[in-house]
Write a protein that holds these residues in place. Structure first.
Motif, PDB file in Angstrom:
ATOM      1  N   GLU A 284       0.850  -1.186   0.000  1.00 42.44           N
ATOM      2  CA  GLU A 284       0.000   0.000   0.000  1.00 42.44           C
ATOM      3  C   GLU A 284       0.884   1.232   0.000  1.00 42.44           C
ATOM      4  N   ARG A 285       0.346   2.318  -0.528  1.00 44.66           N
ATOM      5  CA  ARG A 285       1.137   3.545  -0.577  1.00 44.66           C
ATOM      6  C   ARG A 285       1.347   4.136   0.816  1.00 44.66           C
ATOM      7  N   PHE A 286       0.303   4.006   1.660  1.00 36.60           N
ATOM      8  CA  PHE A 286       0.382   4.555   3.011  1.00 36.60           C
ATOM      9  C   PHE A 286       0.166   3.439   4.026  1.00 36.60           C
ATOM     10  N   SER A 287       0.928   3.504   5.127  1.00 40.03           N
ATOM     11  CA  SER A 287       0.722   2.525   6.190  1.00 40.03           C
ATOM     12  C   SER A 287      -0.672   2.656   6.787  1.00 40.03           C
ATOM     13  N   ALA A 288      -1.195   3.876   6.858  1.00 39.28           N
ATOM     14  CA  ALA A 288      -2.539   4.084   7.396  1.00 39.28           C
ATOM     15  C   ALA A 288      -3.581   3.353   6.548  1.00 39.28           C
ATOM     16  N   GLU A 289      -3.390   3.347   5.219  1.00 37.92           N
ATOM     17  CA  GLU A 289      -4.329   2.666   4.329  1.00 37.92           C
ATOM     18  C   GLU A 289      -4.258   1.153   4.533  1.00 37.92           C
ATOM     19  N   ALA A 290      -3.035   0.621   4.727  1.00 33.17           N
ATOM     20  CA  ALA A 290      -2.888  -0.817   4.964  1.00 33.17           C
ATOM     21  C   ALA A 290      -3.592  -1.237   6.249  1.00 33.17           C
ATOM     22  N   ILE A 291      -3.452  -0.438   7.307  1.00 32.11           N
ATOM     23  CA  ILE A 291      -4.098  -0.766   8.582  1.00 32.11           C
ATOM     24  C   ILE A 291      -5.613  -0.676   8.450  1.00 32.11           C
ATOM     25  N   ARG A 292      -6.102   0.326   7.746  1.00 30.45           N
ATOM     26  CA  ARG A 292      -7.556   0.463   7.574  1.00 30.45           C
ATOM     27  C   ARG A 292      -8.135  -0.738   6.812  1.00 30.45           C
ATOM     28  N   GLU A 293      -7.453  -1.170   5.756  1.00 35.43           N
ATOM     29  CA  GLU A 293      -7.930  -2.326   4.999  1.00 35.43           C
ATOM     30  C   GLU A 293      -7.954  -3.576   5.872  1.00 35.43           C
ATOM     31  N   LEU A 294      -6.912  -3.742   6.704  1.00 36.14           N
ATOM     32  CA  LEU A 294      -6.858  -4.916   7.574  1.00 36.14           C
ATOM     33  C   LEU A 294      -7.950  -4.892   8.634  1.00 36.14           C
ATOM     34  N   VAL A 295      -8.169  -3.719   9.224  1.00 39.09           N
ATOM     35  CA  VAL A 295      -9.134  -3.655  10.321  1.00 39.09           C
ATOM     36  C   VAL A 295     -10.562  -3.849   9.807  1.00 39.09           C
ATOM     37  N   GLN A 296     -10.800  -3.581   8.522  1.00 32.67           N
ATOM     38  CA  GLN A 296     -12.129  -3.786   7.943  1.00 32.67           C
ATOM     39  C   GLN A 296     -12.302  -5.176   7.363  1.00 32.67           C
ATOM     40  N   SER A 297     -11.250  -5.998   7.391  1.00 30.46           N
ATOM     41  CA  SER A 297     -11.348  -7.358   6.874  1.00 30.46           C
ATOM     42  C   SER A 297     -11.815  -8.290   7.995  1.00 30.46           C
ATOM     43  N   ASP A 298     -11.736  -9.611   7.739  1.00 31.18           N
ATOM     44  CA  ASP A 298     -12.130 -10.587   8.759  1.00 31.18           C
ATOM     45  C   ASP A 298     -11.011 -10.866   9.758  1.00 31.18           C
ATOM     46  N   ALA A 299      -9.909 -10.106   9.669  1.00 29.87           N
ATOM     47  CA  ALA A 299      -8.756 -10.378  10.534  1.00 29.87           C
ATOM     48  C   ALA A 299      -9.029 -10.056  11.989  1.00 29.87           C
ATOM     49  N   THR A 300     -10.000  -9.178  12.257  1.00 30.07           N
ATOM     50  CA  THR A 300     -10.277  -8.789  13.634  1.00 30.07           C
ATOM     51  C   THR A 300     -11.708  -8.276  13.733  1.00 30.07           C
ATOM     52  N   ILE A 301     -12.095  -7.864  14.935  1.00 26.53           N
ATOM     53  CA  ILE A 301     -13.418  -7.282  15.153  1.00 26.53           C
ATOM     54  C   ILE A 301     -13.246  -5.762  15.181  1.00 26.53           C
ATOM     55  N   PRO A 302     -13.698  -5.043  14.148  1.00 26.89           N
ATOM     56  CA  PRO A 302     -13.438  -3.603  14.085  1.00 26.89           C
ATOM     57  C   PRO A 302     -14.201  -2.839  15.163  1.00 26.89           C
ATOM     58  N   VAL A 303     -13.578  -1.743  15.592  1.00 27.30           N
ATOM     59  CA  VAL A 303     -14.175  -0.888  16.616  1.00 27.30           C
ATOM     60  C   VAL A 303     -13.943   0.561  16.211  1.00 27.30           C
ATOM     61  N   THR A 304     -14.973   1.408  16.358  1.00 32.62           N
ATOM     62  CA  THR A 304     -14.849   2.826  16.037  1.00 32.62           C
ATOM     63  C   THR A 304     -14.853   3.648  17.332  1.00 32.62           C
ATOM     64  N   VAL A 305     -14.534   4.923  17.173  1.00 31.96           N
ATOM     65  CA  VAL A 305     -14.563   5.832  18.328  1.00 31.96           C
ATOM     66  C   VAL A 305     -15.952   5.848  18.942  1.00 31.96           C
ATOM     67  N   LYS A 306     -16.989   5.805  18.108  1.00 36.35           N
ATOM     68  CA  LYS A 306     -18.364   5.818  18.610  1.00 36.35           C
ATOM     69  C   LYS A 306     -18.643   4.590  19.480  1.00 36.35           C
ATOM     70  N   ASP A 307     -18.193   3.401  19.042  1.00 32.91           N
ATOM     71  CA  ASP A 307     -18.382   2.177  19.846  1.00 32.91           C
ATOM     72  C   ASP A 307     -17.735   2.323  21.221  1.00 32.91           C
ATOM     73  N   VAL A 308     -16.498   2.818  21.228  1.00 34.33           N
ATOM     74  CA  VAL A 308     -15.751   2.920  22.486  1.00 34.33           C
ATOM     75  C   VAL A 308     -16.397   3.943  23.415  1.00 34.33           C
ATOM     76  N   LEU A 309     -16.877   5.056  22.861  1.00 30.22           N
ATOM     77  CA  LEU A 309     -17.539   6.056  23.694  1.00 30.22           C
ATOM     78  C   LEU A 309     -18.763   5.478  24.380  1.00 30.22           C
ATOM     79  N   TYR A 310     -19.536   4.664  23.650  1.00 34.52           N
ATOM     80  CA  TYR A 310     -20.727   4.049  24.251  1.00 34.52           C
ATOM     81  C   TYR A 310     -20.325   3.054  25.340  1.00 34.52           C
ATOM     82  N   GLN A 311     -19.343   2.207  25.030  1.00 34.85           N
ATOM     83  CA  GLN A 311     -18.972   1.158  25.993  1.00 34.85           C
ATOM     84  C   GLN A 311     -18.361   1.739  27.256  1.00 34.85           C
TER      85      GLN A 311
END
Length: 377
Positions: free
Chosen positions: A155-182
């Motif tokens: 990937e051109r950017f490391s940030a893009e590589a991490i975003r693609e991975l976190v949206q794949s089946d490799a893990t359970i994605p979490v957003t700022v909104k999820d964490v604020l609620y929890q």
């Protein structure tokens, strides 16, 4: 006559207001779009890192706008401050462009910061109007700013590589909104994907579980698989099962849970029902016998039950309700939850009992014999 003149004058003044243009305009050439940000704990407070793309270096080998200098399509900067805002202001003071944070794809948090607690970070996150609640959160092994500042090949950017991975089946994605609620809800603790760098490649190796906003452990292996069913946001994953003399890979495509509290005096029990459906992807069978779907399903049921029970013990040992059982109890008996259980949930949760039942199905057991050989006859 005077009324007509007054009306015409009002129309002219209103037209002047509408024709005043964009008073707070910001030229795109004056803006530096931050793709990703890191936050680490430092001796002086916090270390904040930012990754900014350089449009002049993104034109490929034959061209580009020029003017950004260097060969990399991005630049990385970091600074230390007593607060996150102070660190950002220091970077802004040496940047010729206005830093713009609304396009961040992912925010990386260092492991030490997660262990101390993430409430200070979240307080800063909600106060900045540019912060998007849909931005993904990731906890890194070690310091986050060193993790982000990597040269990634695919990937051109490391940030893009991490975003693609976190949206794949490799893990359970979490957003700022999820964490604020929890983090603001008693009876539901935070969980965040955990990432390491192995052989110069990013890899999600577990799920950080927190208790009262502080990292208390990393769920890995079987415990992470069980958490995929319990957290209410199922993400497909793969299992390798032994069924009689065969070794088979199963892709678990669907999973759901039903939780029912059972109250008996002071005792609390949760009946957890898991439903799952998988597809056989590969069979290693030296005996050349067809694998039985019912036996494969039974093997999957046993594996899921074992994983879920391991996860429940892990959460109770770490006093982390990352699966949100407290909120299930709140909806079941809100009066007792409000007056009794919510005030001492971290003492009550390790004592509750669980009964786990699993219903799993496996399909496509005989792709070779049923669909090719038999139909060929």
């Amino acid at each position: 006559m005077r009324i007509k003149i007054a009306v015409k004058l009002a129309v002219v003044l209103a037209s002047c207001l509408l024709a005043s243009g964009c008073w707070d305009r910001r030229e795109i050439n004056d803006v530096a779009f931050v793709l990703s940000m890191t936050v680490d704990l430092a001796e002086e407070g916090f270390r904040v890192g930012i990754l900014v793309p350089l449009p002049g270096n993104m034109g490929g080998p034959s061209g580009g706008g020029g003017g950004s200098g260097g060969d990399q399509p991005y630049t990385f900067d970091s600074e230390v401050g007593k607060t996150l805002r102070e660190a950002v202001e220091k970077m802004q003071n040496r940047s010729p462009r206005q830093l713009y944070f609304a396009h961040r794809r992912v925010i990386l948090l260092g492991e030490r910061l997660a262990e101390r607690g993430i409430r200070d970070f979240l307080d800063s996150a909600v106060r900045m109007p540019e912060n998007r609640l849909t931005t993904h959160l990731v906890v890194t092994k070690g310091e986050a700013y060193r993790t982000l500042n990597k040269d990634i090949k695919m990937e051109r950017f490391s940030a893009e590589a991490i975003r693609e991975l976190v949206q794949s089946d490799a893990t359970i994605p979490v957003t700022v909104k999820d964490v604020l609620y929890q983090i603001n809800t008693v009876g539901s603790d935070v969980r965040i994907p955990y990432m390491e760098v192995k052989d110069s490649k990013y890899q999600f190796t577990g799920i950080v579980i927190m208790s009262d906003g502080r990292m208390v452990g990393v769920a890995k292996g079987d415990v992470e698989s069980g958490l995929r069913y319990l957290c209410g946001k199922f993400v497909p994953y793969s299992e390798t099962l032994t069924v009689e003399d065969s070794v088979t890979s199963v892709k678990v495509m669907r999973g759901s849970r039903q939780v029912r509290p059972v109250i008996s005096g002071d005792r609390i029990r949760f009946d957890v029902r898991i439903k799952s459906r998988g597809v056989i992807m590969e069979v290693i069978n030296q005996g050349h016998s067809r694998i039985d779907e019912a036996k494969a399903g039974a093997a999957l049921e046993a594996k899921i039950r074992s994983d879920v029970e391991k996860t429940l013990r892990y959460l109770q040992d770490h006093k982390s309700d990352a699966a949100g059982f407290g909120q299930v109890l709140n909806r079941f008996d809100p009066l007792n939850w409000e007056t009794t259980w919510s005030k001492q949930w971290y003492s009550v949760f390790p004592q509750v009992e669980f009964h786990v039942s699993v219903d799993a199905e496996v399909d496509k057991a005989g792709m070779l014999w049923g669909n090719v050989a038999e139909q060929g006859d």
